[in-house]
Design a protein around this motif. Structure first.
Motif, PDB file in Angstrom:
ATOM      1  N   GLN A  51     -23.855  -4.202  -5.558  1.00 47.98           N
ATOM      2  CA  GLN A  51     -22.724  -3.335  -5.024  1.00 47.98           C
ATOM      3  C   GLN A  51     -23.031  -2.057  -4.525  1.00 47.98           C
ATOM      4  OE1 GLN A  51     -22.623  -5.656  -8.646  1.00 47.98           O
ATOM      5  NE2 GLN A  51     -20.785  -6.540  -8.384  1.00 47.98           N
ATOM      6  N   HIS A  75     -17.206  -1.700   5.718  1.00 45.51           N
ATOM      7  CA  HIS A  75     -16.060  -2.459   4.184  1.00 45.51           C
ATOM      8  C   HIS A  75     -15.039  -3.479   4.568  1.00 45.51           C
ATOM      9  CE1 HIS A  75     -18.834   0.521   1.726  1.00 45.51           C
ATOM     10  NE2 HIS A  75     -18.231   1.190   2.882  1.00 45.51           N
ATOM     11  N   ARG A 110     -12.310  -5.962   2.435  1.00 44.46           N
ATOM     12  CA  ARG A 110     -11.613  -6.585   1.686  1.00 44.46           C
ATOM     13  C   ARG A 110     -10.602  -7.974   1.885  1.00 44.46           C
ATOM     14  NH1 ARG A 110     -13.881  -4.157  -0.498  1.00 44.46           N
ATOM     15  NH2 ARG A 110     -14.250  -2.113  -2.401  1.00 44.46           N
ATOM     16  N   GLU A 134     -14.611   2.531   2.266  1.00 44.13           N
ATOM     17  CA  GLU A 134     -14.191   1.277   1.479  1.00 44.13           C
ATOM     18  C   GLU A 134     -12.351   1.104   1.444  1.00 44.13           C
ATOM     19  OE1 GLU A 134     -16.440   1.530  -1.921  1.00 44.13           O
ATOM     20  OE2 GLU A 134     -15.872  -0.353  -2.789  1.00 44.13           O
ATOM     21  N   ILE A 143     -10.235  -1.305   1.124  1.00 39.17           N
ATOM     22  CA  ILE A 143      -8.859  -1.098  -0.166  1.00 39.17           C
ATOM     23  C   ILE A 143      -6.954  -1.159   0.528  1.00 39.17           C
ATOM     24  CG2 ILE A 143      -7.646  -0.751  -2.251  1.00 39.17           C
ATOM     25  CD1 ILE A 143     -11.158   0.090  -2.257  1.00 39.17           C
ATOM     26  N   GLY A 157     -18.164  -5.976 -13.224  1.00 42.09           N
ATOM     27  CA  GLY A 157     -18.294  -5.687 -12.091  1.00 42.09           C
ATOM     28  C   GLY A 157     -17.707  -6.308 -11.386  1.00 42.09           C
ATOM     29  N   PRO A 158     -16.411  -7.030 -10.288  1.00 38.72           N
ATOM     30  CA  PRO A 158     -16.052  -7.807  -9.650  1.00 38.72           C
ATOM     31  C   PRO A 158     -17.261  -8.551  -8.196  1.00 38.72           C
ATOM     32  CG  PRO A 158     -14.337  -6.497 -10.129  1.00 38.72           C
ATOM     33  CD  PRO A 158     -15.298  -5.675 -10.255  1.00 38.72           C
ATOM     34  N   ARG A 217     -19.824  -5.412   3.856  1.00 37.60           N
ATOM     35  CA  ARG A 217     -20.055  -5.463   2.277  1.00 37.60           C
ATOM     36  C   ARG A 217     -19.101  -5.656   0.968  1.00 37.60           C
ATOM     37  NH1 ARG A 217     -18.126  -2.010  -2.145  1.00 37.60           N
ATOM     38  NH2 ARG A 217     -19.488  -2.229  -3.473  1.00 37.60           N
ATOM     39  N   GLN A 245     -16.251  -6.317  -1.829  1.00 40.10           N
ATOM     40  CA  GLN A 245     -16.466  -6.774  -3.491  1.00 40.10           C
ATOM     41  C   GLN A 245     -14.717  -6.769  -3.391  1.00 40.10           C
ATOM     42  OE1 GLN A 245     -17.125  -3.091  -5.450  1.00 40.10           O
ATOM     43  NE2 GLN A 245     -17.486  -4.213  -7.592  1.00 40.10           N
ATOM     44  N   TRP A 246     -15.099  -7.640  -4.076  1.00 37.64           N
ATOM     45  CA  TRP A 246     -13.460  -7.484  -4.560  1.00 37.64           C
ATOM     46  C   TRP A 246     -12.914  -7.842  -5.509  1.00 37.64           C
ATOM     47  CZ3 TRP A 246     -13.486 -14.440  -6.538  1.00 37.64           C
ATOM     48  CH2 TRP A 246     -13.985 -14.497  -4.979  1.00 37.64           C
ATOM     49  N   MET A 247     -11.217  -7.251  -5.117  1.00 33.56           N
ATOM     50  CA  MET A 247     -10.699  -6.479  -6.381  1.00 33.56           C
ATOM     51  C   MET A 247     -11.072  -7.130  -7.516  1.00 33.56           C
ATOM     52  SD  MET A 247     -10.314  -3.813  -4.299  1.00 33.56           S
ATOM     53  CE  MET A 247      -8.968  -2.403  -5.162  1.00 33.56           C
ATOM     54  N   ARG A 248     -10.501  -6.444  -8.916  1.00 29.31           N
ATOM     55  CA  ARG A 248     -10.165  -6.538 -10.003  1.00 29.31           C
ATOM     56  C   ARG A 248      -9.279  -7.927  -9.675  1.00 29.31           C
ATOM     57  NH1 ARG A 248     -13.592  -6.865 -13.139  1.00 29.31           N
ATOM     58  NH2 ARG A 248     -13.004  -8.906 -13.632  1.00 29.31           N
TER      59      ARG A 248
END
Ligand code: FES
Ligand code: FES
Lengths: 708, 158
Positions: free
Chosen positions: A184, A193, A195, A237, A241, A310-311, A386, A388-391
């Motif tokens: 991360q 970034h 999503r 980022e 989102i 951490g997702p 990069r 990163q999944w959201m929750r």
């Protein structure tokens, strides 16, 4: 030329990675590089492996540099799973390092004109009569590009000086000082970034998309659509989102509601077609004829999430020809196998590097997000992306530990000996990992416009087993029938969760054992020992009883009570017995747990205890609180408010003792405590208030209903 | 529209330009390259992103940039280094109080805020202070021990 098939079988992962140079390199800075294929997932494995290597090479722990797994230089050790790393990687390293040390001893003896027997080695320096040389002085003379023979015996237990002693985890300082330690945190030049916008449920198809508004948002570099796969890439980022949230509103989906209802899930599963296998069948009619008391019960365990803090996250870069991926996958080679199919390039054009992630406890979204990142990176090549999944992505789309139903029936004779035992388990398969089957198991694979078919999940065979893991009791019963009913219809996405079916099967076996002990008026500790011959099994039960100062026949006081659970993990791994003390307040609370564990030769005692403490606490959380929630559309437990886990105030004190057996092979410590802990809590609840709850989790409503 | 903000982070004034509603977490991680605060949920439910604002622990994932102007922010990078660890960091190492460690930096910051206001916390005080911090690995026992150890080491220094 001999073929691989005629070659002798070498220990652990050495068999498939036979060159010494694949494992060891003497660095020119006074350190030794040790390359392994197993990966750090918060379990401390790299420290344990470094200890093993240092001990065999006679270098200090700080002189070992573990090279993080990657598909370019490191051995292929498949998955880091099933508590097998010390057995597979550790065994390989013992033999590799013993052989490397022997080769250098020969070279040192030549260089110093001394006999090998006279040489002393410490901190990587060979000395005799005031003359000295070292691994580093001799590196050019010893060619490690040679096949391992595994003929040099590793050290005897008594000669080990680093293995078996306290070692600080080598990866923790970076994590505690807040340095960039996780995938991360990785920064690459030009990093963008990404999503993902997932469909509203597993079956949904994208009907239309109006993405003009999203493209106009600040910072948006690309909106990526590939069939039903959707994502955005942005400069910043928070822009990614925001753009993903807007994009989600810009889609129209055909989303048939296809899931069975949560309240009917166990009936649904047990009414599906099954593949049945009888996995143990013992008969003794004379013993059966002594039947006096018979009990029958059904136990249920819901879907449980890995629920990493951490997702999942991945970074990908595509230069027009080659993909470079960073992933916290448990198996970078198997992941590359799926990538070859999904990205449609040969394996030599994909490099996967492992990077540490948040603890995963099995197969979470790590592999899935790697394909997400690769698909986005392809669209904005050559910029690295990069994701990163959201929750909610993690909580909704990760593959869960399957729901399970266990039906047990058992009989005792008039003296309280179990004479007959039947155990049936209904379950989905427990593995949806990458790298197997004709297609892929990654989320995006079937969503792509040119889809890759979904590989069916698998259920690994016995003896380790998966849905049937630990279904065959270690206790000795004259009549015994154990059957596994495998359900291939998987309404929710499922895969391997710590201990696989072992958690639920042990919960069922150990609950039934308690029910029988109570029916016979026997003490549960004594009752277990009565049916166990295995000396190491008996030893952990006796030890935990001693630790907890267990009183034969002890009874709870109406709110407080204690119970015990035991298993030999996979029937071939560690032995673990747990006693839990509970108190029923507003909710059921576990106030204390004791665990006695035998993992054979202990490599890092503090590390092993850390794993077991963690296992006990996580299993406490599963048992008291956890169930994946869903409706006929999709998962509804999309955050910590709907999927609560154990808090500090709820975390019991845990006391762990290891029974060290230096002459036995080392077994992993990561999963053995799950089943015994769940069972101990359920049994403690009965001991406290006199009711038996056979469905997890032990929520207030469920306990109250049982008491009514 | 992006705006320019001056922030006081770990005793240094830094200028950043971003939308005013940008969560502080992303400013710290991506603009200031301070990776110690980590994303876990983005909704104030897990504590992985915890930092100090004027000495109080806050969740940086749901604190907008505009709200921190004029305040002083402390991140885990600001409390100690390998060469000069904060007593809490030393205690977490001594107790090996982590498994994957992802939750730990947030917990360290909440623990610092706790010890700053209560130098001798009980287990109960610790559990309360960490109420909103989740640790999936189950390092809770060691974390409690580490906080007690740090409290002892810091005794008299305040
Ligand atoms: S990421 Fe901020 S509280 Fe979870
Ligand atoms: S140490 Fe892994 S979440 Fe806390």
């Amino acid at each position: 030329m001999s073929t691989a098939a005629d070659k002798p079988v070498l220990p652990g992962s050495l068999n498939a990675n036979r060159s010494l140079a694949r494992w060891i390199r003497i660095n020119d800075d006074g350190t030794v590089a040790v390359r392994v294929g197993k990966v750090e997932i918060g379990q401390g494995i790299l420290t344990a492996l470094a200890q093993i290597a240092a001990d065999e090479l006679d270098v200090e722990l700080h002189q070992v540099r573990i090279v993080t797994a990657n598909t370019e230089s490191n051995p292929n050790e498949g998955m880091t799973s099933g508590s097998r790393s010390v057995e597979e990687s550790g065994e390989a390293l013992r033999y590799v390092c013993a052989e490397v040390r022997a080769l250098f001893m020969q070279a040192a003896a030549r260089a110093l004109a001394a006999s090998i027997e006279k040489l002393q080695v410490s901190e990587g320096v060979f000395h005799v009569d005031g003359k000295r040389t070292s691994y580093w002085d001799l590196a050019a003379e010893v060619d490690l590009v040679r096949e391992a023979s595994a003929q040099v015996p590793p050290k005897q237990a008594a000669d080990l000086t680093i293995v078996g002693r306290y070692a600080q985890r080598i990866d923790l300082p970076a994590k505690i000082f807040g340095e960039p330690a996780y995938i991360q945190d990785m920064a690459l030049p030009g990093l963008a970034h990404g999503r993902i916008v997932r469909p509203p449920n597993y079956a949904a198809k994208l009907l239309s998309l109006d993405d003009a508004g999203v493209r106009a948002l600040p910072g948006v570099i690309a909106v990526v659509r590939d069939g039903d796969f959707l994502g955005v890439v942005a400069e910043r980022e928070e822009q990614a989102i925001k753009a993903a949230a807007v994009l989600a509103q810009a889609c129209r989906w055909d989303a048939p509601r296809q899931l069975p209802h949560e309240a009917q899930i166990y009936d649904y599963l047990t009414s599906r077609p099954v593949e049945t296998a009888v996995i143990s069948d013992k008969k003794d009619e004379k013993a059966k004829a002594r039947t006096h008391t018979t009990l029958e019960a059904t136990y249920r365990k819901p879907y449980i999430a890995h629920a990493s803090i951490g997702p999942s996250c991945a970074i990908a870069r595509y230069d027009g020809e080659r993909y470079e991926l960073w992933s916290h996958s448990q198996g970078i080679y198997p992941l590359r196998g799926d990538m070859v199919k999904c990205l449609r390039v040969p394996a030599d054009r994909i490099v996967v590097h492992h990077a540490d992630g948040s603890g995963c406890y099995g197969h979470n979204g790590a592999d899935d997000v790697a394909l997400d990142a690769a698909l986005l990176a392809r669209a904005v090549s050559p910029r690295p992306v990069r994701v990163q999944w959201m929750r909610a992505d993690e909580s909704g789309w990760e593959p869960f530990g399957p729901a399970m139903v266990m039906k047990l029936k058992a009989s005792t004779d008039a003296q309280g000996n179990i004479v007959d035992w039947t155990h049936e388990t209904w379950s989905n398969p427990h593995s949806n990992r990458s790298g197997r089957g004709p297609g892929s198991t990654l989320i995006a694979a079937p969503h792509m416009a040119d889809p890759v078919p979904v590989s069916p999940p698998i259920d690994s065979p016995l003896p380790a087993g998966a849905s049937h893991r630990n279904a065959i009791p270690l206790y000795e019963f004259p009549n015994q029938k154990v059957a596994r009913h495998l359900i291939m219809d998987t309404p929710l996405r499922i895969s391997a969760l710590r201990a696989l079916g072992g958690f639920a099967n042990v919960f069922a076996i150990e609950s039934m054992l308690d029910e029988l002990a109570i029916a016979c008026g026997a003490d549960p500790v004594e009752f277990r020992l009565r049916h166990l011959k295995d000396a190491r099994a008996r030893a952990v039960i006796e030890r935990v009883a001693q630790m907890a100062d267990w009183k034969s026949g002890e009874k709870g006081d109406g709110t407080r009570g204690r119970g015990i659970g035991f298993c030999k993990y996979k029937n071939l791994g560690s032995y673990c017995a747990v006693i839990a003390e509970v108190v029923l307040e507003q909710e059921l609370r576990v106030v204390k747990a004791w665990a006695a564990v035998d993992i054979g030769r202990v490599v890092n005692p503090n590390g092993a205890i850390n794993q077991i403490e963690g296992g006990v606490l996580q299993a406490t959380s599963w048992t008291l609180k956890e169930a994946v929630r869903f409706d006929d559309n999709f998962v509804t437990s999309l955050g910590w408010d709907t999927y609560p886990i154990l808090t500090f105030a709820e975390a019991p004190r845990v006391e762990v003792q290891l029974i060290d057996r230096p002459s036995e092979t080392s077994k992993g410590a990561g999963e053995g405590a799950q089943g015994p802990t769940g069972a101990a809590i359920v049994n403690a609840l009965h001991n406290a208030v006199g009711v038996r709850v056979r469905e997890l989790p032990l929520t207030r409503e469920r306990i109250m209903a049982a008491m009514a | 529209m992006p705006e320019r903000f001056e922030l006081d982070v770990n005793g240094k004034v830094c200028a950043v330009e971003a939308e005013p509603d940008t969560p502080l977490l992303y400013i710290l991680r991506n603009d200031l390259d301070l990776k110690g605060a980590r994303y876990g949920c983005g909704t104030g439910q897990c504590g992985a992103c915890t930092v100090l604002m004027d000495g109080k622990d806050i969740q940086s994932c749901d604190t907008p940039l505009w709200a921190v102007a004029g305040k002083s922010i402390t991140t885990v990078e600001g409390i100690g280094t390998r060469a000069q660890p904060h007593p809490l960091q030393q205690a977490f190492l001594d107790e090996q109080a982590a498994q994957c460690g992802y939750c730990i930096t947030g917990i360290l910051m909440a623990s610092k805020a706790l010890l700053d206001r209560n130098p001798e916390p009980s287990d109960r005080d610790i559990d309360q202070a960490l109420e909103r911090h989740l640790c999936r690995c189950g390092s809770h026992n060691r974390i409690r021990r580490a906080i007690h150890r740090a409290a002892q080491a810091m005794g008299g220094k305040r």
